[in-house]
Design an enzyme around this catalytic site. Structure first.
Site, mmCIF file in Angstrom:
data_model
loop_
_atom_site.group_PDB
_atom_site.id
_atom_site.type_symbol
_atom_site.label_atom_id
_atom_site.label_comp_id
_atom_site.label_asym_id
_atom_site.label_seq_id
_atom_site.Cartn_x
_atom_site.Cartn_y
_atom_site.Cartn_z
ATOM 1 N N HIS A 1 -11.086 5.115 0.817
ATOM 2 C CA HIS A 1 -10.023 5.865 0.143
ATOM 3 C C HIS A 1 -10.281 7.363 0.316
ATOM 4 O O HIS A 1 -11.414 7.833 0.226
ATOM 5 C CB HIS A 1 -10.006 5.475 -1.334
ATOM 6 C CG HIS A 1 -9.108 6.319 -2.167
ATOM 7 N ND1 HIS A 1 -7.811 6.594 -1.803
ATOM 8 C CD2 HIS A 1 -9.313 6.967 -3.353
ATOM 9 C CE1 HIS A 1 -7.259 7.364 -2.727
ATOM 10 N NE2 HIS A 1 -8.148 7.604 -3.675
ATOM 11 N N ASN B 1 -5.165 13.404 -1.130
ATOM 12 C CA ASN B 1 -5.333 12.066 -1.710
ATOM 13 C C ASN B 1 -3.945 11.491 -1.985
ATOM 14 O O ASN B 1 -3.237 11.972 -2.869
ATOM 15 C CB ASN B 1 -6.154 12.194 -3.001
ATOM 16 C CG ASN B 1 -6.377 10.857 -3.693
ATOM 17 O OD1 ASN B 1 -5.744 9.862 -3.366
ATOM 18 N ND2 ASN B 1 -7.268 10.851 -4.664
ATOM 19 N N CYS C 1 -5.827 4.019 -7.664
ATOM 20 C CA CYS C 1 -5.810 4.261 -6.213
ATOM 21 C C CYS C 1 -6.366 3.069 -5.430
ATOM 22 O O CYS C 1 -6.320 3.062 -4.203
ATOM 23 C CB CYS C 1 -6.615 5.505 -5.865
ATOM 24 S SG CYS C 1 -6.008 6.988 -6.651
#
Ligand code: UT7
Length: 335
Positions: A260, A290, A121
Site C-alpha cells: 500500500h 495515498n 485502506c
C-alpha cells in the site's frame, strides 16, 4: 515461476485489470501556496510529489465505473458476465445505497449482486480475499473487485498533517474461477483498539451531523500519523512473512512486492526488514499519493505497463489502514 506449493487457495485468479485517475494534478508546490508546507517537507517525509484530484462532478462511483469498464474491456468480458460487484472504499458516494449498487447499475451488471466493503485502506486486499472465497467455493464465477476513492472530499484542506498525503483514483480487477488457482494465500488482520488513530469521526450514528461537528471539522479525516506509521511498519512485515510461510515461498522467490502506497519511508523500512532488494519493490506514490483502496491496483497497472510485472511472476501485495486493519495476498500474476 518457482516451485510454489499450490492449492492453499484453490481455483481463483485475477483475470482482468483496469484503472482510472482524474486528470487534475495537484503538486506539492501548489499546496505550499495555500498551506504552511513545502515540496521539500512533503517529498522528504513521504515521497509524494503530486496527486490527482477528482472533478467537482465526480464521486467515487464515477471513478469506479471508469476503472471497471476498462477492466471488463481488457478481460474481454461483458457486464452481464459479472456475478458480484464489490467496491472497497472509505469514501463512498453516500452512506447508502452502496457505491457498488450504483456502479453495477452504471456498467449494466444487471445479473450481479453488489456490496461495499469497508476495511480502511486495506479494502482492496479484503475484497480480493472475499472474491476468492466466493469463487473458490463455486458460488460465483466472475467478481469485480474495485478500489475507488475520492479522498479529496474527506480531507481538511487546512490540516497540513493529512491533506498533503492523499489523492483520488480507482482500480478494478476481475477475480475468476480457474482450474489452477493463481491466488495462493491470504492474511487478513485487525486491531480495533487503534481505531481512534485514523478516522472520520462525525456523520455516523456515534456523532451525527450538527452545526457543531461541522464547525469542529469532524467530518474530515483525522489521523495520528506517528501511531499509524509504527503500526504499519510492524504489520506489513508480520503479515507478509505469514503468507510467504503459508505458501512455502521465500522473499527471494517473489518477483514483485506491491505494498500500500502511504509513505515511501514505511515501504522502504518494511521492505528492508523483509529482506527485499529495491528492484523487487514497486512504488508510485510520488505521482499519486495515498489513494487508499485504489493504491495497489494503480501500482499493478503501472507495473504491467512498465514490464515490471509479467505473466507467471510471483506477486506479493500488502495493505494496512483504518481499523486498524492489515492484509496481504500472494499470487501468481496471470495476465
Ligand atoms: O493509508 C494509511 C494512512 N496513513 C499513513 O500511513 C500515515 C503514516 N504516517 C506517516 O506517514 C507520517 O507519520 C507522516 C507523514 C504523517 C508525518 O511524518 P512524521 O515524520 O511522523 O512527522 P511528524 O508528524 O512527527 O511531524 C513533524 C513536524 C511537526 O512539527 P513540530 O510539531 O515538530 O513543530 C509537524 O507539525 O512536521 C510538521 N508537519 C509538517 N510540516 C510541513 C506535519 N505535516 C507537515 C507538512 N508540512 N505537510
Amino acid at each position: 515461476m518457482i516451485g510454489l506449493r499450490r492449492g492453499l487457495v484453490k481455483g481463483a485468479r485475477i483475470a482482468a485489470l483496469g484503472v482510472y485517475v482524474p486528470e487534475r494534478v495537484l503538486t506539492n508546490d501548489e499546496l505550499s501556496r495555500t498551506l504552511d508546507t513545502s515540496d521539500e517537507w512533503i517529498a522528504s517525509r513521504t515521497g509524494i510529489r503530486e496527486r490527482r484530484i477528482a472533478r467537482a462532478d465526480q464521486a467515487s462511483s464515477d471513478l469506479a465505473v471508469e476503472a471497471a469498464r476498462r477492466a471488463l474491456a481488457a478481460g474481454g468480458l461483458a457486464a452481464h458476465d459479472i456475478d458480484l460487484v464489490i467496491v472497497a472504499t472509505i469514501t463512498p458516494d453516500m452512506f447508502f445505497p452502496a457505491t457498488a449498487s450504483i456502479v453495477a447499475d452504471k456498467i449494466g451488471a444487471t445479473r450481479a449482486g453488489a456490496f461495499d466493503l469497508e476495511a480502511g485502506c486495506t479494502g482492496f486486499i479484503y475484497g480480493l480475499a472475499a472474491a476468492t472465497a466466493f469463487v473458490s467455493a463455486g458460488i460465483y464465477h466472475n467478481i469485480l473487485v474495485i478500489g475507488a476513492e475520492v479522498l479529496s472530499r474527506s480531507l481538511d484542506w487546512e490540516d497540513r498533517r493529512t491533506c498533503v498525503l492523499f489523492g483520488d483514483g480507482a482500480g478494478a480487477v476481475v477475480v475468476t474461477a480457474s482450474d489452477n488457482g493463481g491466488i495462493f494465500s491470504f492474511d487478513l488482520g485487525n486491531d480495533g483498539s487503534g481505531a481512534e488513530h485514523l478516522s472520520l469521526p462525525a456523520g455516523g450514528s456515534r456523532l451525527p451531523a450538527t452545526h457543531e461537528t461541522v464547525d469542529r471539522h469532524e467530518h474530515f479525516m483525522h489521523m495520528l500519523g506517528s501511531e499509524v506509521y509504527k503500526f504499519a511498519t510492524r504489520v506489513i512485515v508480520e503479515s507478509c512473512e505469514k503468507v510467504l510461510a503459508d505458501a512455502e515461498v521465500t522473499v527471494a522467490d517473489v518477483d514483485l512486492f506491491v505494498p500500500h502506497q502511504a509513505n515511501i519511508r514505511i515501504i522502504e523500512a518494511a521492505a528492508k526488514r523483509l529482506g527485499f532488494k529495491s528492484d523487487q519493490v514497486f512504488h508510485n506514490l510520488d505521482h499519486y499519493g495515498n489513494t487508499s483502496c485504489a493504491s495497489i491496483p494503480l501500482c499493478l497497472a503501472e507495473a504491467v505497463a512498465g514490464g515490471r510485472l509479467k505473466k507467471g511472476d510471483t506477486l506479493l501485495m500488502a495493505g494496512f489502514g483504518a481499523g486498524l486493519t492489515w492484509g496481504s495476498c500472494l499470487t501468481e500474476w496471470d495476465l
